[in-house]
Design an enzyme around this catalytic site. Structure first.
Site, mmCIF file in Angstrom:
data_model
loop_
_atom_site.group_PDB
_atom_site.id
_atom_site.type_symbol
_atom_site.label_atom_id
_atom_site.label_comp_id
_atom_site.label_asym_id
_atom_site.label_seq_id
_atom_site.Cartn_x
_atom_site.Cartn_y
_atom_site.Cartn_z
ATOM 1 N N ARG A 109 -2.043 -8.977 1.757
ATOM 2 C CA ARG A 109 -0.800 -8.201 1.702
ATOM 3 C C ARG A 109 -0.015 -8.599 0.446
ATOM 4 O O ARG A 109 -0.036 -9.778 0.046
ATOM 5 C CB ARG A 109 0.021 -8.556 2.950
ATOM 6 C CG ARG A 109 1.355 -7.857 3.099
ATOM 7 C CD ARG A 109 1.178 -6.502 3.642
ATOM 8 N NE ARG A 109 2.425 -5.943 4.140
ATOM 9 C CZ ARG A 109 2.626 -4.633 4.237
ATOM 10 N NH1 ARG A 109 1.695 -3.768 3.866
ATOM 11 N NH2 ARG A 109 3.749 -4.163 4.721
ATOM 12 N N THR A 384 -1.565 4.938 2.824
ATOM 13 C CA THR A 384 -2.482 3.889 3.272
ATOM 14 C C THR A 384 -3.896 4.446 3.486
ATOM 15 O O THR A 384 -4.105 5.654 3.484
ATOM 16 C CB THR A 384 -1.941 3.221 4.561
ATOM 17 O OG1 THR A 384 -0.598 2.821 4.328
ATOM 18 C CG2 THR A 384 -2.732 2.030 5.028
ATOM 19 N N THR A 402 -3.387 -0.463 1.282
ATOM 20 C CA THR A 402 -2.275 0.460 1.026
ATOM 21 C C THR A 402 -1.526 0.189 -0.273
ATOM 22 O O THR A 402 -1.544 -0.940 -0.774
ATOM 23 C CB THR A 402 -1.254 0.377 2.198
ATOM 24 O OG1 THR A 402 -0.271 1.404 2.042
ATOM 25 C CG2 THR A 402 -0.548 -0.966 2.268
ATOM 26 N N ASN A 404 1.481 1.753 0.134
ATOM 27 C CA ASN A 404 2.599 2.222 0.948
ATOM 28 C C ASN A 404 2.783 3.728 0.825
ATOM 29 O O ASN A 404 1.945 4.468 1.288
ATOM 30 C CB ASN A 404 3.891 1.454 0.659
ATOM 31 C CG ASN A 404 4.892 1.593 1.804
ATOM 32 O OD1 ASN A 404 4.492 1.872 2.926
ATOM 33 N ND2 ASN A 404 6.158 1.413 1.534
ATOM 34 N N ASP A 426 8.776 -1.967 2.906
ATOM 35 C CA ASP A 426 8.423 -2.426 4.254
ATOM 36 C C ASP A 426 9.261 -3.630 4.683
ATOM 37 O O ASP A 426 9.193 -4.073 5.827
ATOM 38 C CB ASP A 426 6.920 -2.760 4.344
ATOM 39 C CG ASP A 426 6.086 -1.531 4.718
ATOM 40 O OD1 ASP A 426 6.675 -0.495 5.065
ATOM 41 O OD2 ASP A 426 4.847 -1.619 4.664
ATOM 42 N N SER A 455 4.115 -5.334 8.238
ATOM 43 C CA SER A 455 3.188 -4.204 8.200
ATOM 44 C C SER A 455 2.900 -3.720 9.614
ATOM 45 O O SER A 455 3.151 -4.431 10.597
ATOM 46 C CB SER A 455 1.888 -4.660 7.533
ATOM 47 O OG SER A 455 0.898 -3.666 7.629
ATOM 48 N N SER A 456 2.345 -2.521 9.709
ATOM 49 C CA SER A 456 1.845 -2.017 10.999
ATOM 50 C C SER A 456 0.331 -1.881 10.979
ATOM 51 O O SER A 456 -0.259 -1.396 11.952
ATOM 52 C CB SER A 456 2.446 -0.637 11.280
ATOM 53 O OG SER A 456 3.833 -0.708 11.365
ATOM 54 N N GLY A 477 1.593 4.102 8.597
ATOM 55 C CA GLY A 477 2.807 3.346 8.910
ATOM 56 C C GLY A 477 2.904 2.950 10.371
ATOM 57 O O GLY A 477 1.917 2.522 10.971
#
Ligand code: GLY
Length: 572
Positions: A109, A384, A402, A404, A426, A455-456, A477
Site C-alpha cells: 500500500r 482499482t 489501485t 484509487n 483514503d 483501504s477496503s 472502494g
C-alpha cells in the site's frame, strides 16, 4: 476448444444450478460467456484485462511459476487499465503456497510522504478541502507496487525479473485498442488530464479529442520506464531518473513528496485475517485494509441467520445482509486504520463472540444508522483492479491493486508515463467532518508521515478441508467488502454455480450514507416495496464491483471474470 471448455464448465457446475428467478447481469456488448468463464485442470487466471490474463499465461508457458505470472499480470494491467491501477499506485497480495499450507500476505500500500500531517487537507478556516486530497500533487501518496512485486519475486519467482516485465513493455509500445470503459474514464477526467502536459499527450488524440473505441493507444513513455525497471529492478523506480521525474512532477505542482520518501518506501509482510463460515476457512487481508476484517465480520454475523431458508435475493435475505453491512461499516469508521500507528481490534471485530453479541441489531425493520453511535466513514471514489490465479499444484495468488480514483491524482510523472495515485484521499481529512462524498472520517485514519491510508481492498481465499476452494476479489472502494462477502455467500451459503454467484445482482449498505444500494438488474418491484416497508431508503445504483474469482470444482478450476467488465478468464 472453446465449446469443449464451456461444456466442461457445464458438467463440473452441475452439482449446483441457477435458481429460478435469480437476477443476474448480462455481458457487455460484444462479449461472450467463454471469455468470462473457463475451466482447467492446469492453471487458471482471471483478471480485468484480456492482455493481462494472457500475460500471466505466457509466464506459465515459459516455465514460470504462479509468482512470475502474478508479477507479469500486475505490470500488464498497469498498462491495460491506466485509469484503474498502475506502478504509480499500491496494493495487496496473498500467496497461498500449497506445499507448506501457508498464506503469505503482502502489503505494498502507498504511504503518506514524510511531510504529510493530519491537517494537510484543511483550508485556512479549518474546514476540509476535498479537492486537495483527490486531485493534484497533495493527493499523491508514495507508490508501493514496484517495491512489493520486487520483494515477492525475489523470494519466490523462478523466471528472470526482466521476463515478467516483458509483456507489459510490449503492450505499452505496441499499444492496446481503446475500450468503452477507458473512453468513459478519459471523458470524465478530461479537465484534469488536459491540464497535465504528460497526461494530455498520452490520453488524447493529436487534435485534443477523446480517442474512439478501437483506437490503438500507445504509451511510449511508460514503455521506456518499464524497460528501466526490467533492467535495473526496484532501483529503477525508487532511485535514478524515474524517481527524479516523479518528485519533479509532484514538487513543481506544489506538492511535498521528496526523493527520501521514494527511497525509504518498504513493502510489509503481514499476518492474515482468518475466519470461518460453516466450516470453510477464510483467509483475507488485515489492516491497513479494512477489507478482510469486515468480510469475515459480515459472514460471522450472517452465519447465524440461516439465509438459505429464504434464498439469495429474497427481501428477508437482503435486509439481513444490509444489517450486517451497517454494523460492520459503523465499526470500520470507528476502529480502522494503519496498525503500525495505533492498535486495531481486527481480531475482536472478526471474532464469533463479537458477532454473537451484535445479533441484537437484527430485527424485522431497518435500524436508522444513528442507532449506531459512531462516526461515519470516508467513501472512496475509486476504480482499482483485482486478479486471481491458480496453478496445477493448487497454489493461489489473489491481489488487488489501485491508483484509487480514475487516473488517480490526474498527474503523470514527467516523461515516465506513470499515472500518480490519489491514495491520500483514503485518509480521513478530519475527524467528524464530511468529505466530498458526505461521509466522515475517524481519528485512526488521519494523515501521519509514512502512514498507510485505510483501504477496503479484500483479496480473499477460502479453504475447504484444508484445500483451496474459492479465491476472489474486486475493485470498487467500500463496495469491495460488500461484493466479496455477497459472492462468498452465494457460493458458500446458497451453493450457486460460480458464474451465477458472480453475475447475481448485488446490494450495498455502508451505514453512512443511510441508504441501501441495489444495482441492475433490479430485484422485482415487490422486493423493493418490502425493503422500503422495513424502513430502508433503497437507491437504484451501480456498485462498480468486478469480481475475479476461481473455484475448485472436483479436480478442476472454474474461473469467472465478472460479466460486468472487460476481463478474461483463461485456463490451460
Ligand atoms: N483505494 C481503494 C481502497 O484502497 O479501498
Amino acid at each position: 476448444m472453446r465449446i469443449l471448455s464451456v461444456l466442461l464448465v457445464f458438467l463440473v457446475g452441475c452439482s449446483s444450478k441457477k435458481p429460478e428467478g435469480l437476477r443476474t447481469v448480462e455481458l457487455l456488448p460484444g462479449h461472450t460467456r467463454a471469455q468470462h468463464e473457463a475451466t482447467s485442470q492446469g492453471v487458471m487466471i482471471t483478471s480485468q484485462g484480456t492482455v493481462s490474463s494472457q500475460a500471466g499465461l505466457e509466464m506459465f508457458r515459459q516455465g514460470g511459476n504462479i509468482i512470475d505470472a502474478a508479477v507479469a499480470v500486475s505490470f500488464a494491467i498497469s498498462v491495460e487499465r491506466p485509469q484503474s491501477t498502475g506502478i504509480g499506485g499500491g496494493g495487496f497480495l496473498i500467496f497461498y503456497e500449497k506445499k507448506t499450507g501457508k498464506s503469505y500476505v503482502w502489503d505494498f500500500r502507498e504511504i503518506a510522504p514524510l511531510k504529510g500531517h493530519a491537517k494537510m487537507f484543511l483550508k485556512a478556516d479549518g474546514t476540509p478541502d476535498p479537492e486537495k486530497s483527490i486531485y493534484g500533487p497533495f493527493a499523491v501518496a508514495v507508490p508501493g507496487i514496484v517495491r512489493g512485486l520486487w520483494e515477492i519475486h525475489k523470494r519466490w519467482g523462478k523466471l528472470p525479473w526482466a521476463a515478467t516485465v516483458q509483456p507489459a513493455i510490449r503492450l505499452a509500445e505496441e499499444g492496446l485498442p481503446v475500450y468503452p470503459h477507458l473512453v468513459d474514464a478519459i471523458k470524465y477526467e478530461s479537465p484534469r488530464l488536459k491540464a497535465d502536459p504528460d497526461a494530455a499527450k498520452i490520453f488524447f488524440m493529436p487534435d485534443g479529442s477523446i480517442p474512439p473505441v478501437g483506437h490503438i493507444l500507445k504509451q511510449a513513455d511508460l514503455g521506456k520506464t518499464l524497460r528501466i525497471i526490467a533492467k535495473q529492478g526496484v532501483r529503477g523506480f525508487y532511485e535514478g531518473s524515474v524517481a527524479k521525474n516523479i518528485v519533479h512532477t509532484v514538487r513543481t505542482n506544489g506538492g511535498i513528496m521528496t526523493a527520501q520518501d521514494l527511497q525509504g518506501y518498504r513493502a510489509k509482510e503481514r499476518a492474515a485475517i482468518e475466519g470461518s463460515y460453516h466450516g470453510f476457512k477464510i483467509i483475507s487481508m488485515p489492516p491497513p485494509s479494512s477489507g478482510g476484517t469486515h468480510v469475515v465480520q459480515i459472514l460471522n454475523l450472517l452465519e447465524q441467520q440461516n439465509l438459505s431458508q429464504w434464498g439469495p435475493q429474497h427481501p428477508e435475505t437482503v435486509h439481513r445482509i444490509a444489517t450486517a453491512m451497517q454494523i460492520s461499516f459503523a465499526d470500520r469508521a470507528k476502529y480502522m486504520g494503519d496498525p503500525d500507528f495505533s492498535p486495531i481490534p481486527s481480531t475482536e471485530l472478526s471474532s464469533k463472540s463479537y458477532a454473537q453479541a451484535m445479533q441484537k441489531y437484527f430485527g424485522p425493520k431497518a435500524r436508522p444508522s444513528k442507532d449506531f453511535p459512531l462516526p461515519a466513514i470516508p467513501d472512496d471514489k475509486t476504480e482499482t483492479t483485482h486478479f486471481t490465479l491458480a496453478d496445477s499444484e493448487e497454489n493461489i495468488v489473489v491481489s488487488t491493486q489501485t491508483i484509487n480514483g480514475w487516473f488517480g491524482s490526474g498527474l503523470v510523472a514527467r516523461g515516465t508515463g506513470i499515472v500518480l495515485n490519489n491514495e491520500m484521499d483514503d485518509f480521513a481529512q478530519a475527524v467528524g467532518a464530511s468529505n466530498l462524498f458526505g461521509a466522515i472520517g475517524g481519528d485512526k485514519n488521519l494523515v501521519a508521515p509514512k502512514k498507510r491510508p485505510l483501504s477496503s481492498m479484500s483479496p480473499t481465499l477460502v479453504l475447504k478441508d484444508g484445500k483451496p476452494f474459492l479465491a476472489l476479489g474486486t475493485p470498487s472502494g467500500t463496495r469491495i467488502i460488500s461484493c466479496v462477502a455477497q459472492t462468498m455467500l452465494n457460493v458458500l451459503e446458497f451453493r450457486l454455480p460460480l458464474y451465477d454467484a458472480v453475475a447475481a445482482t448485488r446490494v450495498h449498505h455502508q451505514w453512512m450514507p443511510e441508504e441501501l444500494r441495489i444495482e441492475k438488474p433490479f430485484l422485482p418491484s415487490a422486493a423493493f416495496k418490502d425493503l422500503e416497508g422495513r424502513g430502508h431508503t433503497v437507491k437504484r445504483q451501480a456498485l462498480g464491483c468486478q469480481i475475479q474469482a476461481i473455484q475448485r470444482v472436483g479436480n478442476r478450476w472454474v474461473g469467472v471474470s465478472d460479466p460486468r467488465g472487460e476481463g478474461l478468464a483463461i485456463g490451460e
